[in-house]
Scaffold this motif. Structure first.
Motif, short mmCIF file in Angstrom:
data_model
loop_
_atom_site.label_atom_id
_atom_site.label_comp_id
_atom_site.label_asym_id
_atom_site.label_seq_id
_atom_site.Cartn_x
_atom_site.Cartn_y
_atom_site.Cartn_z
N PRO A 105 0.89 -1.16 0.07
CA PRO A 105 0.03 0.03 0.08
C PRO A 105 0.88 1.35 0.00
O PRO A 105 0.32 2.43 -0.85
CB PRO A 105 -0.80 -0.29 1.25
CG PRO A 105 -0.78 -1.54 1.26
CD PRO A 105 0.23 -2.14 0.95
N ARG A 109 0.55 3.91 -2.85
CA ARG A 109 0.11 5.47 -2.42
C ARG A 109 0.96 6.49 -3.24
O ARG A 109 0.57 7.44 -3.73
CB ARG A 109 0.09 5.74 -0.99
CG ARG A 109 -1.19 5.43 -0.27
CD ARG A 109 -1.27 5.82 1.31
NE ARG A 109 -0.22 5.28 2.00
CZ ARG A 109 -0.51 4.10 2.70
NH1 ARG A 109 -1.46 3.47 2.62
NH2 ARG A 109 0.66 3.73 3.61
N GLU A 276 -14.94 -2.16 -3.62
CA GLU A 276 -14.70 -3.52 -2.94
C GLU A 276 -16.06 -4.26 -3.38
O GLU A 276 -15.96 -5.55 -3.50
CB GLU A 276 -14.78 -3.40 -1.51
CG GLU A 276 -13.84 -4.15 -0.65
CD GLU A 276 -12.37 -4.15 -1.24
OE1 GLU A 276 -11.89 -3.19 -1.72
OE2 GLU A 276 -11.72 -5.28 -1.48
N MET A 352 -3.10 -6.41 -5.81
CA MET A 352 -4.41 -6.07 -5.56
C MET A 352 -4.59 -4.58 -5.23
O MET A 352 -5.57 -3.88 -5.36
CB MET A 352 -4.93 -7.05 -4.57
CG MET A 352 -4.01 -7.22 -3.36
SD MET A 352 -4.66 -8.48 -2.20
CE MET A 352 -3.41 -8.42 -1.06
N HIS A 353 -3.67 -4.24 -4.33
CA HIS A 353 -3.47 -2.85 -4.10
C HIS A 353 -3.51 -1.62 -5.30
O HIS A 353 -4.42 -0.85 -5.02
CB HIS A 353 -2.62 -2.59 -2.78
CG HIS A 353 -2.46 -3.27 -1.65
ND1 HIS A 353 -3.63 -3.56 -0.97
CD2 HIS A 353 -1.70 -4.30 -1.28
CE1 HIS A 353 -3.31 -4.27 0.07
NE2 HIS A 353 -2.00 -5.05 -0.10
N ARG A 356 -6.78 -1.80 -6.83
CA ARG A 356 -7.85 -0.89 -5.88
C ARG A 356 -7.65 0.55 -6.48
O ARG A 356 -8.65 1.23 -6.58
CB ARG A 356 -7.90 -1.37 -4.71
CG ARG A 356 -8.22 -2.46 -4.06
CD ARG A 356 -8.36 -2.58 -2.62
NE ARG A 356 -8.99 -3.90 -2.20
CZ ARG A 356 -8.62 -4.98 -1.74
NH1 ARG A 356 -6.99 -5.10 -1.74
NH2 ARG A 356 -9.01 -6.07 -1.54
#
Lengths: 399, 71
Positions: A105, A109, A276, A352-353, A356
């Motif tokens: 993450p 970011r 989600e 996956m992060h 998203r």
């Protein structure tokens, strides 16, 4: 008399064909409700299907004895080497550790400003036209550009790269290795040049993935040149088609459900929860495969060495035993984030992060600029099996 | 109330610290930094702890009345 195999009812459902949008979920639901375990005989090797949430979730934990020697129950013979997927146990953990920091993450970011900027550029470019084929013109260009940026490669190569990767991936899923080979040769040559360039001019390995791969050591051994190229190819295969497909389903949904679209326009802070719930409701990779390495009783299912197991991701995500009213989009669903769209266990999706983030940014920036849109009248939406995707989604909006 | 995070079950999905930002943090690899620990919860963070436990697809997080004997 019902046909059975080792006590399982035999299913003949073919999950590889093209069909009207959402029809694969209908097939998956029906199979899940027919019996807890099924044996499917539509492929050369056949496979035992785990379909209900608890079984699929538990199946992902069997990584000591069920390996990725088969990655897809539907395409067990696909000999394409992939890394880190092909590794299991400690070798897998060690390679994941090298890659993880680029997909954690915190790293993701750091990519958000770039993701936003590229997304805005693409939207502004097409906004004035009043229409687009969302899948072909936007949903694939955006993750392709992000992938190149992630690897530290020039985003201006996106157009060319897109052509190769689309051709390659389409041929692979169609089970056509001959056609895949030509596209793969071009892609590997491109990666080869990029890796050689980094060997000559390394950058900060904390920021630049290719430099990190070139310098990484596992048990004092460098990765081979071929391994690095395979990792680059794998990241491409894993990240582009999936993001495009997810965006296709999300926008098909939002274009047809005004209240859901209005909710995120009115309150953009709902978007992470909506992402989600979309991942739960529309998983594209609807199954993962595993190969059983030793005989085992799995909750009454007798497995033998060499069996192929189907881990029914979409069947778990839409299992009414786990998710109430599972076919409905509910942005307030309390347990939406327990979905298995990214798999589970040590092989869960590395990206996956990032996925998203990409989806969130698109939903935010698009709806700020093009809040109202519709599917072009008369369009028949179709989806590809094996790994779900729409080939086309024509959208229109007023200019 | 206590929270216990099973290190062997944690696979780095990152759902727990996303829903419990005041209670849990991520490490460089995206795993929850507090894995392998068990500790008593401040009253105002019990809700976040429950959310974190509910969010974990691997079932690695437990929130219990008393400190679990095996943690």
């Amino acid at each position: 008399m019902t046909e059975t195999r080792r006590g399982c009812p035999v299913s003949h459902t073919d999950y590889t064909g093209h069909a009207p949008i959402l029809s694969h979920y209908g097939l998956l639901d029906a199979d899940r409700e027919e019996a807890r375990f099924l044996y499917n005989d539509t492929t050369e090797r056949g496979f035992f299907m785990l379909q209900r949430y608890d079984d699929v979730q538990e199946g992902f934990q069997q990584h000591e004895t069920w390996t990725t020697a088969v990655r897809s129950a539907l395409r067990p013979g696909l000999g394409e080497p992939l890394l880190p997927q092909d590794l299991n146990g400690q070798p897998h953990v060690k390679l994941r550790r090298i890659l993880n920091q680029f997909f954690a993450p915190a790293a993701v970011r750091r990519m958000e400003p770039m993701a936003k900027q590229r997304c805005i550029e693409l939207i502004e470019e097409m906004k004035g036209a009043g229409s687009c084929d969302f899948v072909k013109e936007f949903a694939i260009r955006y993750p392709t550009d992000m992938f190149l940026a992630l690897l530290g490669l020039p985003v201006s190569d996106g157009e060319q790269f897109l052509e190769w990767s689309d051709d390659y991936f389409g041929a692979l899923l169609a089970g056509d290795p001959g056609r895949a080979e030509a596209a793969k040769t071009s892609i590997m040559k491109y990666f080869d040049e990029a890796v050689n360039e980094r060997r000559a001019n390394p950058r900060d390995p904390k920021e630049d993935m290719v430099s990190r791969l070139v310098q990484a050591r596992i048990d004092d051994e460098a990765l081979t040149h071929d391994e690095i190229l395979t990792i680059c190819l794998t990241l491409m295969l894993a990240g582009l088609d999936t993001t495009r497909s997810a965006l296709g389903y999300i926008y098909a949904h939002l274009a047809q459900h005004d209240a859901d679209r209005q909710a995120i326009i009115d309150d953009p802070t709902l978007i992470p929860k909506a992402v989600e719930e979309f991942l739960r409701l529309y998983p594209l990779v609807f199954q993962a495969g595993r190969e059983v390495q030793e005989p085992q009783d799995f909750n009454g299912l007798e497995l033998e060495k060499g069996d192929v197991v189907w881990l029914g991701i979409a069947q778990a995500n839409r299992d009414p035993r786990k998710f109430e009213d599972p076919d409905r989009f509910d942005v307030a669903r309390h347990n939406a984030n327990q979905h298995l769209a990214f798999g589970g266990g040590p092989h869960r999706c590395l990206g996956m992060h990032l996925a998203r983030l990409e989806l969130k940014v698109v939903l935010e920036e698009w709806h700020q600029r093009i809040p109202e849109y519709r599917i072009k009248e008369g369009t028949e939406l179709m989806e590809r099996g094996v790994q779900l995707s729409m080939s086309s989604l024509p959208l229109e909006w007023d200019v | 109330m206590f929270i216990a995070i099973d290190e062997s079950k944690c696979m780095g999905h990152g759902r727990c610290y996303a829903v419990a930002p005041d209670l849990l943090t991520d490490d460089d690899e995206g795993f929850v930094a507090e894995r392998g620990r068990c500790w008593e919860l401040p009253a105002d963070l019990v809700g976040q702890a429950q959310d974190a436990a509910d969010a974990c697809p691997e079932g690695a997080i437990r929130v219990t009345e008393a400190a679990p004997a095996d943690a």
